[in-house]
Scaffold this active site. Sequence first.
Site, PDB file in Angstrom:
ATOM      1  N   ASP A 243     -61.392  23.497  28.418  1.00 64.46           N
ATOM      2  CA  ASP A 243     -60.608  24.270  27.454  1.00 64.46           C
ATOM      3  C   ASP A 243     -60.222  25.636  28.024  1.00 64.46           C
ATOM      4  OD1 ASP A 243     -59.387  24.006  25.032  1.00 64.46           O
ATOM      5  OD2 ASP A 243     -61.001  24.903  23.873  1.00 64.46           O
TER       6      ASP A 243
ATOM      7  N   ASP B  62     -60.788  20.554  18.650  1.00 59.28           N
ATOM      8  CA  ASP B  62     -61.709  21.605  18.215  1.00 59.28           C
ATOM      9  C   ASP B  62     -62.485  21.200  16.973  1.00 59.28           C
ATOM     10  OD1 ASP B  62     -60.777  23.259  20.255  1.00 59.28           O
ATOM     11  OD2 ASP B  62     -59.133  23.984  19.030  1.00 59.28           O
TER      12      ASP B  62
END
Length: 420
Positions: free
Chosen positions: A262, A308
């Site tokens: 990420d 997420d």
Amino acid sequence: MDSAVSDPHNGSAEAGGPTNGTTRPPSTPEGIALAYGSLLLMALLPIFFGALRSVRCARGKNASDMPETITSRDAARFPIIASCTLLGLYLFFKVYFPNKSYTGSVLKTWKTQKSKKGKTAAIQNPPARDSHRVPLEIFSQEYINLLLSMYFFVLGILALSHTISPFMNKFFPANFPNRQYQLLFTQGSGENKEEIINYEFDTKDLVCLGLSSIVGVWYLLRKHWIANNLFGLAFSLNGVELLHLNNVSTGCILLGGLFIYDIFWVFGTNVMVTVAKSFEAPIKLVFPQDLLEKGLEADNFAMLGLGDIVIPGIFIALLLRFDISLKKNTHTYFYTSFAAYIFGLGLTIFIMHIFKHAQPALLYLVPACIGFPVLVALAKGEVTEMFSYEESNPKDPAAVTETREGTEATTSKGLEKKEK
């Protein structure tokens, strides 16, 4: 896998809607607060209910609801596969080639010299080549998004139907004519017969499928943000429910790998944010910051990637099942990790708002979701129990055999004691 939190603040092009070369009016503080609060709430719902349903799923015997177990080997591979997929999606839309105007100028100069000399000649003074390189779309984005829309139309209907089915069952009358169906595909014959698809459903499920199809048509025709969110929530809840980590160590490997993934793809490149904004697909939750001004036709969106939600969610669901395995009638680790998720996502939104830049949410979620429960385990002296907790794959024949052998051994020992 989309995993960035993006803030289209104050007329930024991050909005996801067409800008047409104009600057959007600044979002009001109330609109921004409403958008952030709604994203946070929408992220919590599939994690909470998905975790609860994962417990029932782990205990269930219905082949259509069997979870998919992620092993440590799968977890180690996942960030690499996700990176290749993300980069592939990005390159699928845009591949960098020399400026087309340069190629056109060279061709024009060559034709001019050829007409003057009457024969093919080498270009003496070709035009200066542009120092920069511009993106050239090799496929029409309209057609790609149309294909994606059809793909997610089918997946979204199935996911939403599976999501609302338990809730809708409460509204059916007792005398509702409910019939059972089974969709079975096998490969081979005799002893070599292998099940490819074994899905059991009933008339109530078909009604839910019909209702979900209405949302699917709405999404396909209008691409409305509410329809997008309904599909996104359904995908997230199904992911948390049906994707199971086999132990806490596997969860740490998965979250740790995606932590690096990420950060690199959000801070190191513009790939993830570009993919998130380019695809007209329910791979993210969105909420307009100008809802108070424009109503349901608002188009200045803040967004949260489904990654997420699902990735921390399956870890939180694992801790809930670990809580239940302790048989202490408490859900300490579940509530701790759930609170950690709220803290991590809230911190992400705060940092994003301060710096006015898309943030890799897992940068804040991973340390919180792993760190808080481990600290609680240290305080309670249950670290060994936490990391030794193991879940078998219900689809693995070997695991099923071991479970049966263990049950038979326990039963035989009980009978021997009774005889003595």
